[in-house]
Design a protein around this motif. Structure first.
Motif, PDB file in Angstrom:
ATOM      1  N   ILE A   7      13.493  11.900  -6.363  1.00 37.10           N
ATOM      2  CA  ILE A   7      14.253  10.644  -6.405  1.00 37.10           C
ATOM      3  C   ILE A   7      14.413  10.134  -7.836  1.00 37.10           C
ATOM      4  O   ILE A   7      15.453   9.592  -8.194  1.00 37.10           O
ATOM      5  CB  ILE A   7      13.601   9.619  -5.458  1.00 37.10           C
ATOM      6  CG1 ILE A   7      13.878  10.093  -4.024  1.00 37.10           C
ATOM      7  CG2 ILE A   7      14.126   8.202  -5.704  1.00 37.10           C
ATOM      8  CD1 ILE A   7      13.277   9.286  -2.926  1.00 37.10           C
ATOM      9  N   PHE A   8      13.413  10.353  -8.668  1.00 36.44           N
ATOM     10  CA  PHE A   8      13.558   9.929 -10.065  1.00 36.44           C
ATOM     11  C   PHE A   8      14.022  11.090 -10.964  1.00 36.44           C
ATOM     12  O   PHE A   8      13.819  11.072 -12.178  1.00 36.44           O
ATOM     13  CB  PHE A   8      12.247   9.329 -10.594  1.00 36.44           C
ATOM     14  CG  PHE A   8      11.821   8.086  -9.848  1.00 36.44           C
ATOM     15  CD1 PHE A   8      12.753   7.183  -9.357  1.00 36.44           C
ATOM     16  CD2 PHE A   8      10.464   7.795  -9.644  1.00 36.44           C
ATOM     17  CE1 PHE A   8      12.375   6.033  -8.664  1.00 36.44           C
ATOM     18  CE2 PHE A   8      10.071   6.646  -8.955  1.00 36.44           C
ATOM     19  CZ  PHE A   8      11.022   5.776  -8.457  1.00 36.44           C
ATOM     20  N   GLY A   9      14.640  12.100 -10.379  1.00 37.37           N
ATOM     21  CA  GLY A   9      15.277  13.171 -11.154  1.00 37.37           C
ATOM     22  C   GLY A   9      14.417  14.417 -11.323  1.00 37.37           C
ATOM     23  O   GLY A   9      13.185  14.367 -11.235  1.00 37.37           O
ATOM     24  N   GLY A  67      15.611  -7.333 -12.487  1.00 43.74           N
ATOM     25  CA  GLY A  67      14.916  -8.420 -11.785  1.00 43.74           C
ATOM     26  C   GLY A  67      13.417  -8.412 -12.047  1.00 43.74           C
ATOM     27  O   GLY A  67      12.678  -9.130 -11.389  1.00 43.74           O
ATOM     28  N   ARG A  68      12.973  -7.568 -12.966  1.00 41.33           N
ATOM     29  CA  ARG A  68      11.522  -7.441 -13.182  1.00 41.33           C
ATOM     30  C   ARG A  68      11.045  -8.186 -14.425  1.00 41.33           C
ATOM     31  O   ARG A  68       9.888  -8.055 -14.824  1.00 41.33           O
ATOM     32  CB  ARG A  68      11.148  -5.961 -13.311  1.00 41.33           C
ATOM     33  CG  ARG A  68      11.292  -5.206 -12.007  1.00 41.33           C
ATOM     34  CD  ARG A  68      10.847  -3.759 -12.150  1.00 41.33           C
ATOM     35  NE  ARG A  68      10.934  -3.057 -10.876  1.00 41.33           N
ATOM     36  CZ  ARG A  68      10.595  -1.797 -10.694  1.00 41.33           C
ATOM     37  NH1 ARG A  68      10.154  -1.073 -11.720  1.00 41.33           N
ATOM     38  NH2 ARG A  68      10.690  -1.238  -9.503  1.00 41.33           N
ATOM     39  N   THR A  69      11.914  -8.953 -15.061  1.00 40.13           N
ATOM     40  CA  THR A  69      11.505  -9.655 -16.287  1.00 40.13           C
ATOM     41  C   THR A  69      10.707 -10.907 -15.912  1.00 40.13           C
ATOM     42  O   THR A  69      10.734 -11.352 -14.764  1.00 40.13           O
ATOM     43  CB  THR A  69      12.735  -9.982 -17.143  1.00 40.13           C
ATOM     44  OG1 THR A  69      13.665 -10.713 -16.344  1.00 40.13           O
ATOM     45  CG2 THR A  69      13.394  -8.706 -17.657  1.00 40.13           C
ATOM     46  N   GLY A  87       7.330  -2.100   6.968  1.00 40.36           N
ATOM     47  CA  GLY A  87       7.451  -0.771   6.384  1.00 40.36           C
ATOM     48  C   GLY A  87       8.736  -0.639   5.593  1.00 40.36           C
ATOM     49  O   GLY A  87       9.797  -1.069   6.041  1.00 40.36           O
ATOM     50  N   GLU A  88       8.625  -0.039   4.429  1.00 41.22           N
ATOM     51  CA  GLU A  88       9.843   0.287   3.694  1.00 41.22           C
ATOM     52  C   GLU A  88      10.396   1.574   4.298  1.00 41.22           C
ATOM     53  O   GLU A  88       9.708   2.591   4.307  1.00 41.22           O
ATOM     54  CB  GLU A  88       9.530   0.477   2.214  1.00 41.22           C
ATOM     55  CG  GLU A  88      10.802   0.626   1.403  1.00 41.22           C
ATOM     56  CD  GLU A  88      10.577   1.262   0.046  1.00 41.22           C
ATOM     57  OE1 GLU A  88      11.357   0.979  -0.865  1.00 41.22           O
ATOM     58  OE2 GLU A  88       9.621   2.049  -0.102  1.00 41.22           O
ATOM     59  N   ALA A  89      11.607   1.531   4.832  1.00 38.75           N
ATOM     60  CA  ALA A  89      12.125   2.685   5.575  1.00 38.75           C
ATOM     61  C   ALA A  89      13.577   2.952   5.205  1.00 38.75           C
ATOM     62  O   ALA A  89      14.497   2.794   6.015  1.00 38.75           O
ATOM     63  CB  ALA A  89      11.957   2.459   7.071  1.00 38.75           C
ATOM     64  N   GLY A 105      20.074  -1.450 -12.309  1.00 40.27           N
ATOM     65  CA  GLY A 105      18.753  -0.976 -12.720  1.00 40.27           C
ATOM     66  C   GLY A 105      17.648  -1.913 -12.220  1.00 40.27           C
ATOM     67  O   GLY A 105      17.864  -3.115 -12.061  1.00 40.27           O
ATOM     68  N   ARG A 106      16.466  -1.348 -11.971  1.00 42.55           N
ATOM     69  CA  ARG A 106      15.392  -2.137 -11.368  1.00 42.55           C
ATOM     70  C   ARG A 106      14.757  -3.125 -12.345  1.00 42.55           C
ATOM     71  O   ARG A 106      14.118  -4.082 -11.928  1.00 42.55           O
ATOM     72  CB  ARG A 106      14.345  -1.195 -10.779  1.00 42.55           C
ATOM     73  CG  ARG A 106      14.962  -0.183  -9.809  1.00 42.55           C
ATOM     74  CD  ARG A 106      13.942   0.522  -8.969  1.00 42.55           C
ATOM     75  NE  ARG A 106      12.966   1.271  -9.732  1.00 42.55           N
ATOM     76  CZ  ARG A 106      11.986   1.975  -9.188  1.00 42.55           C
ATOM     77  NH1 ARG A 106      11.861   2.011  -7.867  1.00 42.55           N
ATOM     78  NH2 ARG A 106      11.135   2.646  -9.918  1.00 42.55           N
ATOM     79  N   ASP A 107      14.955  -2.890 -13.647  1.00 42.67           N
ATOM     80  CA  ASP A 107      14.398  -3.848 -14.613  1.00 42.67           C
ATOM     81  C   ASP A 107      15.138  -5.186 -14.613  1.00 42.67           C
ATOM     82  O   ASP A 107      14.603  -6.182 -15.093  1.00 42.67           O
ATOM     83  CB  ASP A 107      14.449  -3.261 -16.032  1.00 42.67           C
ATOM     84  CG  ASP A 107      13.351  -2.227 -16.268  1.00 42.67           C
ATOM     85  OD1 ASP A 107      12.277  -2.339 -15.641  1.00 42.67           O
ATOM     86  OD2 ASP A 107      13.567  -1.312 -17.081  1.00 42.67           O
ATOM     87  N   VAL A 128       0.841  -1.190   0.000  1.00 42.99           N
ATOM     88  CA  VAL A 128       0.000   0.000   0.000  1.00 42.99           C
ATOM     89  C   VAL A 128       0.884   1.250   0.000  1.00 42.99           C
ATOM     90  O   VAL A 128       1.906   1.296   0.664  1.00 42.99           O
ATOM     91  CB  VAL A 128      -1.038  -0.051   1.145  1.00 42.99           C
ATOM     92  CG1 VAL A 128      -0.400   0.134   2.496  1.00 42.99           C
ATOM     93  CG2 VAL A 128      -2.123   0.973   0.951  1.00 42.99           C
ATOM     94  N   VAL A 129       0.474   2.208  -0.824  1.00 43.27           N
ATOM     95  CA  VAL A 129       1.309   3.378  -1.081  1.00 43.27           C
ATOM     96  C   VAL A 129       0.658   4.581  -0.396  1.00 43.27           C
ATOM     97  O   VAL A 129      -0.333   5.119  -0.891  1.00 43.27           O
ATOM     98  CB  VAL A 129       1.431   3.623  -2.607  1.00 43.27           C
ATOM     99  CG1 VAL A 129       2.508   4.652  -2.897  1.00 43.27           C
ATOM    100  CG2 VAL A 129       1.717   2.322  -3.346  1.00 43.27           C
ATOM    101  N   LEU A 130       1.183   4.965   0.747  1.00 37.00           N
ATOM    102  CA  LEU A 130       0.531   6.005   1.547  1.00 37.00           C
ATOM    103  C   LEU A 130       1.308   7.321   1.585  1.00 37.00           C
ATOM    104  O   LEU A 130       0.859   8.292   2.183  1.00 37.00           O
ATOM    105  CB  LEU A 130       0.319   5.517   2.990  1.00 37.00           C
ATOM    106  CG  LEU A 130      -0.487   4.223   3.157  1.00 37.00           C
ATOM    107  CD1 LEU A 130      -0.602   3.853   4.635  1.00 37.00           C
ATOM    108  CD2 LEU A 130      -1.871   4.338   2.529  1.00 37.00           C
TER     109      LEU A 130
HETATM  110  C1  NOJ Z   1       9.438   2.010  -3.206  1.00 38.48           C
HETATM  111  C2  NOJ Z   1       8.956   0.991  -4.178  1.00 38.48           C
HETATM  112  O1  NOJ Z   1       9.438  -0.276  -3.803  1.00 38.48           O
HETATM  113  C3  NOJ Z   1       9.433   1.435  -5.533  1.00 38.48           C
HETATM  114  O2  NOJ Z   1       9.264   0.439  -6.509  1.00 38.48           O
HETATM  115  C4  NOJ Z   1       8.718   2.716  -5.881  1.00 38.48           C
HETATM  116  O3  NOJ Z   1       9.245   3.218  -7.082  1.00 38.48           O
HETATM  117  C5  NOJ Z   1       8.898   3.781  -4.790  1.00 38.48           C
HETATM  118  N1  NOJ Z   1       8.774   3.259  -3.458  1.00 38.48           N
HETATM  119  C6  NOJ Z   1       7.879   4.871  -4.948  1.00 38.48           C
HETATM  120  O4  NOJ Z   1       6.609   4.429  -4.568  1.00 38.48           O
END
Ligand code: NOJ
Ligand code: CA
Length: 559
Positions: free
Chosen positions: A150-152, A420-422, A261-263, A416-418, A105-107
């Motif tokens: 974060i993405f520029g 491992g995403r294939t 939690g992603e922290a 790069g994140r791709d 969940v993206v809060l």
């Molecule tokens: C962390 C996620 O794991 C990532 O894939 C995403 O790009 C960022 N948070 C932004 O939601």
């Protein structure tokens, strides 16, 4: 099994959790995109791994600028993933099999196409104006601060209609919520309630330590592009714990929801603070050692540093907080491509890396394909990439002449994140058994030989090693509660540790070296029985030498 049959709220301490990246897991209808029916068709496989839960990356309705981490509608699923009926079937079937379901969940932010944001940006008087972070520009019209997303690019995005800027920590497509607003918080809590009522057992909370921003919104120290990295101004801000304890009190505790939690950017002390509100956090120091500035990397990591990070988390969290253990996820490259070997030693190194992690205290998370020891997928050219992070980096650094195309492509193929995403390779057929159509991203290069079907049939495969270790650690009291001790921490090649409960338990020896290496055991107790060897030995041979990437796990007793 209905949810009620799960006993206790700390079930996550006894199991491993399997992460599914739905877009690339299994496609049931040939549109090239993995979906819920596809996941359902593979539940027996997931069950065979002996895991206790799955974490599924976001499946909400989304324009997919960041593959679902930009949510358009928190109460609806992305049609290409399936319907709410499919989702109910998925949770019901998981529960029947004794597998819990963790939703992502993206809060911290929504999509810029979310109805809430459309409303908020419609006028300064809109009732939802304050649900997002709006500021006027500086007197000269420049953005309110010099923070870099974060993405520029600037983290502030100009909106001409109201002559204001909104904050997007990640990208303009992902406007940040204003958690100061109580109504917004309630709306987000309703999202959690909605999915808990539909049967999910818990949440992976995306970027959850970013919700409270630095008071006063100060400028940072600008780099050569005139922008300052945003992390120090959004990570672990002053109100994060106040708001998370409200969330815990109002939703998580009464509804028995498990949370991870992603922290990013959190210390062990931060982790202990978070443990009052959420069950565990992901931190990233141990997977950052090979990464340098300006898109550089160095595969040769200092092992003593890695051991000291892992050991600090083991020792300092003990009795106070719980570790979330991982090598891979959808944001990380494949671990054999970083710390192991992609060629002849791929399988032994994958097995060693799994063992090194699985005997630690905490809950291991396994990312789809990690259990096959998959290496990174390699991309030949920029147009094959799909991820916003790398695609933007090409625009911001290659198109502007700051970095060469080759330099960034090398980095994209390493980190790069791709990578491992294939698509998950189910078999050796031309489309890997993932789809009958054209996959949304290129297939890996290795599926003809590295796939579930082959490894299922081979009792010595990486897959079967994972199954065995995951099953072994499930409900094991020593692994859950035993004391951790590391030996010879300065040894540059070998990681040796024990887990002991009342003087007996396990001894774990792992060589991170691709050559044979000499080693003097630091543990002074007795190793009474060999349990696992990635070279297939069934007796000890105490030669003082370890073979490349060798791991040996034994039963151990203190004298
Ligand atoms: C962390 C996620 O794991 C990532 O894939 C995403 O790009 C960022 N948070 C932004 O939601
Ligand atoms: Ca599909």
């Amino acid at each position: 099994m209905s949810k009620k049959n799960f006993i206790g709220d700390d079930w996550y301490k006894n199991v491993c959790i399997y992460q599914v990246y739905p877009r690339s897991f299994c496609d049931s209808n040939g549109d090239g995109i993995g979906d819920i029916r596809g996941i359902i068709s593979k539940l027996d496989y997931i069950k065979s791994l002996n895991v206790g839960a799955i974490w599924i990356c976001p499946m909400y309705d989304s324009p997919n600028r960041d593959n679902g981490y930009d949510v358009r509608d928190y109460f609806a699923l992305q049609p290409e993933f399936g319907t709410t009926e499919d989702f109910s079937l998925l949770t019901a079937k998981c529960h029947e099999l004794g597998i819990r379901v963790i939703m992502d969940v993206v809060l911290n932010h929504s999509s810029s196409e979310c109805e809430w944001f459309l409303s908020s940006s419609s006028s300064e008087r809109d009732p939802k104006r304050d649900w997002y972070i709006w500021r006027k520009g500086k007197p000269d019209g420049a953005p309110p601060t010099n923070w870099e997303a974060i993405f520029g690019g600037s983290a502030w995005n100009y909106d001409a209609k109201t002559d204001s800027y909104y904050l997007g920590t990640f990208s303009p497509y992902q406007p940040d919520f204003n958690w100061e607003n109580a109504e917004l918080r309630e709306a987000l809590f309703d999202v959690l309630r909605f999915w808990l009522e539909r049967g999910v057992d818990g949440f992976r909370l995306d970027a959850i330590n970013f919700i409270s921003k630095a008071p006063g919104y100060p400028d940072g120290m600008a780099g050569p592009n005139g922008l300052a990295p945003i992390r120090p101004f959004v990570c672990n801000g002053p109100k994060v714990h106040t708001w998370l304890s409200e969330m815990k009190k109002k939703v998580l505790s009464p509804m028995h929801a498990m949370t991870v939690g992603e922290a990013d950017g959190s210390s062990v002390e931060d982790a202990i603070r978070f443990s009052k509100e959420i069950d565990m956090i992901f931190s990233f120091d141990h997977v950052a050692l090979d990464i340098g500035p300006n898109f550089t990397f160095n595969k040769k990591i200092p092992l003593p540093k890695l051991k000291s990070i892992l050991s600090e988390w083991q020792n300092k969290l003990r009795g106070k907080a719980w570790n979330a253990l991982f090598w891979e996820n959808h944001d990380q490259p494949r671990i054999v491509s970083r710390l192991g070997d992609e060629d002849d030693l791929r399988a032994v190194s994958a097995k060693m890396l799994a063992a090194a992690l699985f005997f630690l205290q905490g809950t291991p998370f396994i990312y789809q394909g990690e259990e096959l020891g998959l290496p990174n997928t390699r991309f030949a050219k920029r147009t094959e990439l799909r991820d916003i992070e790398m695609c933007n980096a090409f625009v911001n650094y290659v198109d502007t002449g700051i970095l060469s195309q080759e330099h960034l492509m090398r980095f994209a193929n390493y980190k790069g994140r791709d990578t491992g995403r294939t698509p998950m390779p189910w078999d050796g057929s031309p489309r890997a058994g993932f789809t009958t159509g054209t996959p949304w991203i290129k297939l890996g290069d290795t599926h003809r030989t590295l796939n579930v079907e082959n490894q299922d049939a081979d009792e010595h495969s990486v897959l079967n090693w994972f199954r065995t270790l995951i099953g072994f650690r499930r409900n094991d009291r020593v692994i859950r509660d035993g004391e951790y001790r590391v030996y010879n921490i300065d040894d540059p090649n070998v990681y040796e540790y024990t887990r002991l409960l009342n003087g007996s338990g396990y001894h774990i020896l792992c060589s991170f070296c691709k050559d044979e290496t000499r080693y003097v055991c630091g543990f002074e107790g007795t190793k009474t029985q060999m349990l696992f060897s990635n070279y297939g030995d069934d007796t000890f041979s105490e030669t003082g030498k370890l073979r490349p990437f060798e791991t040996v796990i034994s039963k151990a007793e203190l004298p």
